[in-house]
Enzyme design. Sequence first.
Site, PDB file in Angstrom:
ATOM      1  N   GLY A  29     -12.927  -2.326  -0.299  1.00 21.47           N
ATOM      2  CA  GLY A  29     -12.112  -1.843   0.793  1.00 21.47           C
ATOM      3  C   GLY A  29     -10.667  -1.738   0.337  1.00 21.47           C
ATOM      4  O   GLY A  29     -10.301  -2.197  -0.749  1.00 21.47           O
ATOM      5  N   TYR A  30      -9.852  -1.151   1.195  1.00 21.28           N
ATOM      6  CA  TYR A  30      -8.460  -0.884   0.855  1.00 21.28           C
ATOM      7  C   TYR A  30      -7.535  -1.564   1.844  1.00 21.28           C
ATOM      8  O   TYR A  30      -7.601  -1.309   3.046  1.00 21.28           O
ATOM      9  CB  TYR A  30      -8.221   0.628   0.801  1.00 21.28           C
ATOM     10  CG  TYR A  30      -9.032   1.235  -0.307  1.00 21.28           C
ATOM     11  CD1 TYR A  30      -8.514   1.318  -1.588  1.00 21.28           C
ATOM     12  CD2 TYR A  30     -10.339   1.641  -0.100  1.00 21.28           C
ATOM     13  CE1 TYR A  30      -9.273   1.814  -2.634  1.00 21.28           C
ATOM     14  CE2 TYR A  30     -11.108   2.147  -1.142  1.00 21.28           C
ATOM     15  CZ  TYR A  30     -10.566   2.226  -2.403  1.00 21.28           C
ATOM     16  OH  TYR A  30     -11.324   2.708  -3.436  1.00 21.28           O
ATOM     17  N   ILE A  31      -6.684  -2.442   1.327  1.00 22.58           N
ATOM     18  CA  ILE A  31      -5.692  -3.112   2.160  1.00 22.58           C
ATOM     19  C   ILE A  31      -4.612  -2.120   2.545  1.00 22.58           C
ATOM     20  O   ILE A  31      -4.133  -2.107   3.665  1.00 22.58           O
ATOM     21  CB  ILE A  31      -5.094  -4.330   1.433  1.00 22.58           C
ATOM     22  CG1 ILE A  31      -6.162  -5.424   1.354  1.00 22.58           C
ATOM     23  CG2 ILE A  31      -3.848  -4.839   2.148  1.00 22.58           C
ATOM     24  CD1 ILE A  31      -5.708  -6.676   0.666  1.00 22.58           C
ATOM     25  N   GLN A  83      -8.674  -1.762   5.595  1.00 24.25           N
ATOM     26  CA  GLN A  83      -8.752  -0.668   6.552  1.00 24.25           C
ATOM     27  C   GLN A  83     -10.208  -0.326   6.834  1.00 24.25           C
ATOM     28  O   GLN A  83     -11.100  -0.670   6.056  1.00 24.25           O
ATOM     29  CB  GLN A  83      -8.049   0.574   5.968  1.00 24.25           C
ATOM     30  CG  GLN A  83      -6.593   0.345   5.642  1.00 24.25           C
ATOM     31  CD  GLN A  83      -6.000   1.463   4.793  1.00 24.25           C
ATOM     32  OE1 GLN A  83      -6.690   2.360   4.322  1.00 24.25           O
ATOM     33  NE2 GLN A  83      -4.701   1.408   4.596  1.00 24.25           N
TER      34      GLN A  83
END
Length: 156
Positions: A29-31, A83
């Site tokens: 995932g992407y912070i 996100q």
Amino acid sequence: MAIETERKFLVLSDCYKAEAESSSRIAQGYIGTVPGRTVRIRIRGDRGYITIKGNSTPDGLSRYEWEKEIPLGEAEELMALCQKGIIEKTRFLVPFGGHVFEVDEFYGDNEGLTLAEIELGSPDESFERPSWLGKEVTGDARYYNKMLGVKPFKDW
């Protein structure tokens, strides 16, 4: 500064599986993704990683990448901050012609998409193409993992 140079391709068939030396399940995932940098959290098997990537060159071949292994528990905690749009895939490592192709078979909202990447020492380095390697999509932002979380393959 660590510069990553890679090319990305669609995969024509699952013949690569018979040639794979290993495979592992990945969730990532992407912070944060803002112009110029991306912060990614990845869980691969029982290991956690944090990665920071810079902007790609205009041709999509190269960019800055920094990665550090972190404890699995910390990676799991950080995944909760990511996100919407967690990417799930199995990665197959496939040696071919003196290189190793990383073939990603996606799940969930990206089911049906299989991509192969090859890391190179320089943008002009030559390499052999296996028969299962299809159209090159290097530089096509739709195929960036961070974009597959925002606009998944099923919505194309």
